[in-house]
Design an enzyme around this catalytic site. Structure first.
Site, short mmCIF file in Angstrom:
data_model
loop_
_atom_site.label_atom_id
_atom_site.label_comp_id
_atom_site.label_asym_id
_atom_site.label_seq_id
_atom_site.Cartn_x
_atom_site.Cartn_y
_atom_site.Cartn_z
N LYS A 225 0.89 -1.17 0.00
CA LYS A 225 0.00 0.00 0.00
C LYS A 225 0.93 1.22 0.00
O LYS A 225 1.63 1.48 0.98
CB LYS A 225 -0.89 -0.05 1.25
CG LYS A 225 -1.46 1.27 1.74
CD LYS A 225 -2.63 1.75 0.93
CE LYS A 225 -3.34 2.95 1.57
NZ LYS A 225 -2.50 4.14 1.76
N SER B 6 2.17 6.20 12.07
CA SER B 6 1.69 6.77 13.32
C SER B 6 1.24 5.68 14.30
O SER B 6 0.89 4.56 13.90
CB SER B 6 0.52 7.71 13.04
OG SER B 6 -0.57 6.96 12.55
N CYS C 135 12.05 8.41 13.19
CA CYS C 135 11.46 7.73 14.36
C CYS C 135 12.50 7.62 15.48
O CYS C 135 12.16 7.32 16.61
CB CYS C 135 10.94 6.36 13.98
SG CYS C 135 12.02 5.49 12.90
N GLU D 92 5.93 -0.33 13.31
CA GLU D 92 6.90 0.53 13.98
C GLU D 92 6.24 1.89 14.04
O GLU D 92 5.87 2.45 13.01
CB GLU D 92 8.18 0.54 13.13
CG GLU D 92 9.35 1.15 13.85
CD GLU D 92 9.88 2.33 13.11
OE1 GLU D 92 9.55 3.46 13.53
OE2 GLU D 92 10.62 2.14 12.13
N1 LIG Z 1 7.51 7.28 14.28
C1 LIG Z 1 7.66 7.29 12.99
O1 LIG Z 1 8.59 6.73 12.45
C2 LIG Z 1 6.69 7.97 12.15
C3 LIG Z 1 6.89 7.95 10.77
C4 LIG Z 1 5.96 8.59 9.98
C5 LIG Z 1 4.89 9.21 10.58
N2 LIG Z 1 4.73 9.23 11.92
C6 LIG Z 1 3.57 9.89 12.57
O2 LIG Z 1 2.41 9.70 11.78
C7 LIG Z 1 1.77 10.93 11.48
C8 LIG Z 1 1.12 10.83 10.13
O3 LIG Z 1 2.07 10.42 9.21
P1 LIG Z 1 1.87 9.27 8.16
O4 LIG Z 1 0.86 9.63 7.16
O5 LIG Z 1 3.22 8.94 7.69
O6 LIG Z 1 1.40 8.01 9.01
P2 LIG Z 1 0.01 7.27 9.09
O7 LIG Z 1 0.13 6.26 10.16
O8 LIG Z 1 -1.12 8.22 9.19
O9 LIG Z 1 -0.14 6.52 7.67
C9 LIG Z 1 0.73 5.50 7.25
C10 LIG Z 1 0.01 4.57 6.30
O10 LIG Z 1 -0.96 3.82 7.00
C11 LIG Z 1 -2.25 4.01 6.44
N3 LIG Z 1 -3.19 4.08 7.57
C12 LIG Z 1 -3.12 4.96 8.60
N4 LIG Z 1 -4.13 4.72 9.46
C13 LIG Z 1 -4.82 3.69 8.97
C14 LIG Z 1 -5.99 2.98 9.42
N5 LIG Z 1 -6.62 3.32 10.54
N6 LIG Z 1 -6.43 1.96 8.67
C15 LIG Z 1 -5.81 1.61 7.52
N7 LIG Z 1 -4.72 2.24 7.05
C16 LIG Z 1 -4.23 3.27 7.76
C17 LIG Z 1 -2.17 5.32 5.68
O11 LIG Z 1 -3.12 5.36 4.63
C18 LIG Z 1 -0.75 5.28 5.18
O12 LIG Z 1 -0.67 4.49 4.01
C19 LIG Z 1 2.89 11.94 11.62
O13 LIG Z 1 2.44 13.22 11.89
C20 LIG Z 1 3.69 11.37 12.72
O14 LIG Z 1 3.11 11.72 13.95
C21 LIG Z 1 5.60 8.61 12.71
O1 LIG Z 2 12.17 6.92 10.86
C1 LIG Z 2 12.51 5.77 11.12
C2 LIG Z 2 13.79 5.18 10.74
C3 LIG Z 2 14.97 5.94 11.26
C4 LIG Z 2 16.19 5.50 10.60
O2 LIG Z 2 16.23 4.49 9.92
C5 LIG Z 2 17.40 6.29 10.77
O3 LIG Z 2 17.46 7.10 11.72
O4 LIG Z 2 18.34 6.09 9.96
#
Ligand SMILES: NC(=O)c1ccc[n+]([C@@H]2O[C@H](COP(=O)([O-])OP(=O)(O)OC[C@H]3O[C@@H](n4cnc5c(N)ncnc54)[C@H](O)[C@@H]3O)[C@@H](O)[C@H]2O)c1
Ligand SMILES: O=CCCC(=O)C(=O)O
Length: 520
Positions: free
Chosen positions: A178, A236, A296, A259
């Protein structure tokens, strides 16, 4: 979308990427998957499974290498599109391509070497008293088709051909990916490279599919599909936990390797702080603000004991923060979530704003933020543990080592815990270490958590909410184990056994025979 060997314009509406640096919409439009299209991708993945999982080690390794070659062959078009869709600088995207291809090639080596098959043989003991023993042989097999969710923050190394895809394909699992809507063009290009590699290596058609979907419907359908047997996700906490619930509620629950969320505590131990407060302050801001903090592994929490050395650290970090530029964030949604998170911290009555970075010009800029509070406030307010995705961090002033330890006990699961220490801090760290081992997947000394090495010993994981399953890693070769399960063959004639378990060891594997590990 790429459904097996076909390129398909999704029939459920469309989506265009946004260049976050300018806020402009990027052409073309990408069609989003209907239920029937998600279903078609899952059906093809299932049809491919039994053939793909029994591909020979050399054959599968060559396929992974072909994936890397085809990604490289995309040339500058991939780099340009990924920069435009993510706002990330060229050097970061080029580095991400190197990491992605290096990761695929590393998994190719792992596949060839074969110890991931975990071959074990306990030969029959017909004369054993009081009961004979049957001939028992074990190997690992692939779990089944895997749903992979591309991450927004690493448009190459954690996306279409990222670590989840590489480790699933290495294990023998077809993937239905996806794409993340932040970078559909990048996803399409990488998907086409994988599709070419599938054709070039004569892998079954459904080995790789790539779908686009709006909102949560396509992802939910994918995880609910009975033919999907595991999930890889980076994103997220809300998204990851929602998918965990979907997977657990299926008639046949499946593992989700999500993750999600980590604030990556950094411990500034007294001797280290006294010896190099200024250098540490500057280095901290470098790690915090790199890539607009969209890692992350970002150092979102600092713990230190009050005193002069801490104030020297604060002064140096504040000076560096005042000069920190405002980088472009990945998406308007991520930029507004960051702004809201920073506002929450700034408006908290017991939280002090230590410094903000430069405001920057243009849309979706990340103005860095550094905040401080005392340990009692942090212990009393769970919300202060929430990840603010971006260049924001919170300093906790502790009274003493005991309070630092109590606070560590209170932390949620983390990807990393970092120790800034000198020799004189060793005794203190020894008391902290058992707590950190329970809390984090990786413990590091005198470095910064951002920048994850892709290798054999890496753990990019940790207890919830860092991940949904602390027993494994999403980076490094151990990630293959997420998509395998053991099967035991009792008294099967050799003609029916997989080659990995034949008496003559035709694959030249390291095998545990009667408990002894040998290449025999
Ligand atoms: N910790 C991390 O590594 C990390 C990385 C990216 C984003 N984030 C967090 O996520 C927030 C949003 O970013 P994002 O768009 O990358 O992440 P997201 O979790 O919103 O989305 C990631 C993927 O999962 C899908 N998805 C999300 N919720 C879903 C659900 N309930 N059911 C089915 N599919 C679902 C989305 O369509 C997308 O393809 C950021 O503001 C940040 O807080 C964290
Ligand atoms: O965002 C998640 C992965 C972080 C990472 O791979 C890095 O810090 O290199």
């Amino acid at each position: 979308m790429l459904i097996g060997a076909r390129a398909v314009m999704g029939s459920n509406g469309s989506h265009k990427a946004i260049d976050p640096a300018s806020g402009e919409t990027l052409e073309p439009a990408y069609g989003l998957a209907s239920e029937a299209e998600v279903e078609a991708a899952c059906a093809l993945a299932w049809a491919a499974f039994d053939t793909y999982r029994e591909t020979g080690l050399a054959e599968r390794a060559a396929f992974l290498e072909a994936c890397a070659d085809e990604i490289e062959a995309l040339g500058d078009a991939l780099i340009a599109r990924a920069c435009a869709e993510s706002g990330l600088p060229r050097a970061r995207i080029e580095g991400g391509r190197g990491r992605t291809c290096g990761q695929l090639r590393l998994f190719a080596q792992v596949v060839r070497e074969g110890s991931w098959l975990g071959a074990r043989i306990d030969p029959a003991m017909p004369e054993r008293q009081p009961l004979p023993r049957a001939d028992l042989r074990q190997r690992m097999i692939a779990l089944g088709p895997v749903a992979v969710f591309g991450a927004s923050n690493f448009p190459l190394a954690f996306s279409v051909a990222g670590g989840d895809t590489a480790s699933a394909l290495a294990a023998g699992c077809p993937v239905v990916i996806k794409a993340h809507n932040a970078h559909p063009g990048t996803s399409e290009l990488v998907g086409l490279a994988l599709q070419k590699a599938v054709a070039r290596c004569a892998m079954p058609e459904g080995t790789v599919s790539l779908i686009f979907g709006a909102g949560t419907a396509a992802g939910t359908q994918l995880v609910s599909d009975a033919r999907i047997k595991a999930v890889g996700f980076t994103g997220s906490r809300g998204g990851g936990t929602a998918l965990m619930h979907v997977a657990a509620a299926r008639p046949e629950p499946i593992p989700v390797y999500a993750e999600m969320s980590s604030i990556n505590p950094v411990y500034l131990l007294p001797e280290a702080l006294a010896a190099r407060a200024e250098a540490l302050g500057k280095a901290f801001v470098g790690s915090l603000t790199m890539g607009a903090g969209q890692f992350c592994t970002n150092p979102g929490l600092l713990l230190a004991i009050e005193g002069d050395a801490l104030e020297r650290f604060v002064a140096a970090a504040v000076a560096a923060m005042h000069e920190a530029g405002a980088s472009v964030m990945l998406t308007p949604g991520i930029a507004s979530a960051y702004a809201a998170g920073v506002e929450r911290l700034a408006g908290h009555p017991q939280v002090e704003t230590l410094a903000r970075g430069l405001a920057g010009e243009g849309p979706n800029r990340c103005q860095a933020g550094w905040f401080a509070t005392d340990a009692d406030t942090f212990l009393a307010d769970e919300a202060l543990q929430e990840e603010v995705f971006g260049a924001a961090s919170l300093l906790i002033r502790c009274r003493d080592l005991d309070q630092m330890k109590a606070l560590s006990e209170h932390l949620e699961g983390q990807l990393t815990a970092t120790l800034q220490l000198d020799t004189g801090d060793i005794a203190a760290v020894r008391t902290l270490l058992p707590v950190l081992e329970r809390k984090a997947g990786r413990i590091l000394a005198n470095g910064w958590p951002t920048g994850v090495e892709v290798c054999h010993a890496m753990v990019h994981g940790g207890p919830f909410p860092a991940t949904s399953d602390s027993r494994t890693t999403s980076v490094g070769t151990r990630a293959i184990a997420r998509f395998l399960r053991p099967v035991c063959y009792q008294d099967l004639p050799e003609a029916l056994l997989p080659e990995a378990l034949h008496a003559a060891n035709p694959l030249g594997l390291w095998r545990r025979t009667d408990g002894e590990l040998a290449r025999a």
